[in-house]
Design a protein around this motif. Structure first.
Motif, PDB file in Angstrom:
ATOM      1  N   SER A   1     -74.117  71.082 -80.230  1.00 26.67           N
ATOM      2  CA  SER A   1     -73.756  69.825 -79.609  1.00 26.67           C
ATOM      3  C   SER A   1     -73.843  68.689 -80.618  1.00 26.67           C
ATOM      4  O   SER A   1     -74.812  68.559 -81.362  1.00 26.67           O
ATOM      5  CB  SER A   1     -74.673  69.603 -78.405  1.00 26.67           C
ATOM      6  OG  SER A   1     -75.101  68.291 -78.328  1.00 26.67           O
ATOM      7  N   HIS A   2     -72.792  67.887 -80.656  1.00 24.18           N
ATOM      8  CA  HIS A   2     -72.684  66.781 -81.608  1.00 24.18           C
ATOM      9  C   HIS A   2     -73.636  65.659 -81.161  1.00 24.18           C
ATOM     10  O   HIS A   2     -73.756  65.394 -79.967  1.00 24.18           O
ATOM     11  CB  HIS A   2     -71.231  66.300 -81.606  1.00 24.18           C
ATOM     12  CG  HIS A   2     -70.880  65.397 -82.732  1.00 24.18           C
ATOM     13  ND1 HIS A   2     -71.148  64.056 -82.697  1.00 24.18           N
ATOM     14  CD2 HIS A   2     -70.299  65.636 -83.937  1.00 24.18           C
ATOM     15  CE1 HIS A   2     -70.721  63.513 -83.832  1.00 24.18           C
ATOM     16  NE2 HIS A   2     -70.203  64.450 -84.601  1.00 24.18           N
ATOM     17  N   PRO A   3     -74.297  64.953 -82.115  1.00 27.22           N
ATOM     18  CA  PRO A   3     -75.227  63.892 -81.703  1.00 27.22           C
ATOM     19  C   PRO A   3     -74.575  62.741 -80.929  1.00 27.22           C
ATOM     20  O   PRO A   3     -75.270  61.984 -80.257  1.00 27.22           O
ATOM     21  CB  PRO A   3     -75.815  63.403 -83.030  1.00 27.22           C
ATOM     22  CG  PRO A   3     -75.115  64.101 -84.105  1.00 27.22           C
ATOM     23  CD  PRO A   3     -74.367  65.235 -83.552  1.00 27.22           C
TER      24      PRO A   3
ATOM     25  N   ASP B   1     -72.290  63.245 -78.592  1.00 21.95           N
ATOM     26  CA  ASP B   1     -71.714  63.798 -77.364  1.00 21.95           C
ATOM     27  C   ASP B   1     -72.121  63.056 -76.095  1.00 21.95           C
ATOM     28  O   ASP B   1     -71.354  62.997 -75.137  1.00 21.95           O
ATOM     29  CB  ASP B   1     -72.069  65.285 -77.228  1.00 21.95           C
ATOM     30  CG  ASP B   1     -71.050  66.179 -77.917  1.00 21.95           C
ATOM     31  OD1 ASP B   1     -70.107  65.620 -78.520  1.00 21.95           O
ATOM     32  OD2 ASP B   1     -71.197  67.410 -77.867  1.00 21.95           O
TER      33      ASP B   1
END
Lengths: 277, 76
Positions: A3-5, A7
Motif C-alpha cells: 500500500s502506497h503511503p 493511499d
C-alpha cells in the motif's frame, strides 16, 4: 505489504487514472497530497474544486470533498464554497485552458477581490482533453489542432497575469520540482487570500508529439536542465520562451492584503442591508 | 551497535504506466529497465541495485501513478 503511503488520500478504487504515460498531472497530485500532509489541514476541512480538462480529473481522484464543475467555472464555484463556509480550505485544481482561457475573467476578478482560495494551474501548453487546440500559453510556432501551420500568437505569462490582477501569493514550478512544489503548495494552503501556483507539465500525447519534442521523460529532462530558481523575481521578467532555453521558477510574490469578506466592515454592511430589506 | 536503515523499493505493477520518470531521475541509480511488462503491456522498472538506495524517495514523489514507494526497515 502493498500500500502506497498516499493511499489514504486517494480514491484507490479509481486508480490507475486516465492520464497518459509521461503526463505530469499525477506527479503534481502526488505533491498536492504531500502538501496537505505538510500543512496539517485535515481531509474534512479541505475541498478541491476543478474544472473541465485533463487536470480537472484531479478532484475525482482525491479522497476529499471535491467538486467537478463546468468548463472554466471552477473559481466561481470555489468562491461560493469559501464564502459560505469560511472554515473550509478551498483549492482549485485545473488547467490553463480552463482557468485562463474559458474562465479567464473569473481568475482576474477572484485575484482582484482576493478571495480566500488557492489555485493550482497546470500549464501543459495545450488543451489536452479536447484534442490539443491552441491554448493561451501555447508557444509561438507550435503546431496544434487549430494552428496546423504553427501558432503566431503571443503566449500569456500566467504568473504576471495573476500578480498584476492582485494575487497575494504567486509561484511557478515544473513537474520536475516535486519537493519545492509540495512545500510551496503547503505554504499556499495555510496562507489566507488568493494564491496562484503555475505548474509546467509535459503533454506527451499532444503538445510534445506534434512538435517533435520527444516524450514525457525528454520534457522532464528539459525542465531539469533549463530551470533557474529565482525567488522574488518580478513576474514581468518571468516570461516563458522556449527559444530562450530558460524557465524561471520560484515564488515570485508574497504580500498581505485584505481578504474578500474578511473585514468586519463588509459583513456588517451586508447585515445592515439585510435588516432593512 | 549503531542502527542501520535499509530501504526497499516497492513497485505496484498494476498501477504503473511505464513513464520511466523513476528510472531516469533516481539519483543513486537504483532502478533499471529489464523489459518486463505488466498485464496492460506497459514496461515496468526493475530494481537493479537495491543496496545503493538512500531512501530519498524522489521516485515515490515523481511517480504520476502512485505506483512506487519506499519502505524503510531498521536493522542491527
Amino acid at each position: 505489504m502493498n500500500s502506497h503511503p498516499s493511499d489514504s488520500y486517494l480514491r484507490t478504487d479509481r486508480l490507475p487514472h486516465l492520464w497518459c504515460p509521461g503526463c505530469g498531472i499525477g506527479a503534481t497530485m502526488n505533491s498536492f497530497v504531500e502538501a496537505v500532509k505538510l500543512s496539517g489541514i485535515s481531509r474534512k476541512s479541505l475541498a478541491v474544486v476543478s474544472g473541465i480538462g485533463c487536470s480537472g480529473r484531479v478532484a475525482g481522484y482525491l479522497k476529499a470533498d471535491s467538486f467537478h464543475t463546468t468548463h472554466g467555472r471552477a473559481i466561481p464555484f470555489a468562491t461560493g464554497l469559501a464564502l459560505a463556509n469560511p472554515g473550509l480550505r478551498v483549492a482549485v485544481y485545473s488547467g490553463e485552458g480552463d482557468l485562463v482561457a474559458i474562465g479567464g475573467n473569473h481568475l482576474l476578478h477572484a485575484a482582484r477581490r482576493n478571495v480566500n482560495i488557492m489555485v493550482v494551474c497546470i500549464n501543459n501548453f495545450t488543451y489536452g482533453m479536447t484534442g490539443g487546440q491552441l491554448a493561451p500559453t501555447t508557444p509561438i510556432g507550435s503546431i496544434t489542432a487549430t494552428t496546423p501551420y504553427g501558432s503566431t500568437e503571443m503566449p500569456c505569462n500566467l504568473v504576471n497575469l495573476a500578480a498584476s490582477a492582485g494575487a497575494v501569493f504567486v509561484a511557478r514550478w515544473t513537474v520536475f520540482h516535486v519537493r519545492q512544489l509540495a512545500c510551496t503548495m503547503a505554504e499556499a494552503l495555510v496562507r489566507r487570500g488568493f494564491s496562484f501556483i503555475e505548474v509546467l507539465s509535459p503533454c506527451p500525447t499532444l503538445h510534445l508529439q506534434r512538435n517533435n519534442l520527444g516524450h514525457g521523460e525528454t520534457e522532464m529532462r528539459y525542465f531539469k536542465e533549463y530551470s533557474r530558481v529565482a525567488n522574488n523575481t518580478s513576474p514581468v521578467e518571468a516570461g516563458l520562451d522556449r527559444r530562450d532555453r530558460k524557465i524561471i521558477v520560484g515564488t515570485f510574490v508574497k504580500r498581505e492584503r485584505a481578504v474578500f469578506f474578511d473585514s468586519p466592515d463588509s459583513v456588517t454592511l451586508v447585515r445592515k442591508k439585510k435588516v432593512k430589506a | 551497535m549503531k542502527k542501520k536503515t535499509r530501504y526497499s523499493v516497492r513497485i505496484i505493477a498494476e498501477r504503473c504506466k511505464g513513464c520511466m520518470f523513476c528510472v531516469s531521475f533516481c539519483p543513486a541509480g537504483v532502478l533499471g529497465r529489464d523489459g518486463t511488462a505488466n498485464a496492460r503491456g506497459y514496461p515496468l522498472p526493475c530494481i537493479a541495485s537495491a543496496a545503493v538506495c538512500t531512501g530519498c524517495a524522489l521516485c515515490q514523489k515523481l511517480c504520476p501513478d502512485f505506483a512506487i514507494f519506499i519502505e524503510s526497515n531498521h536493522v542491527r
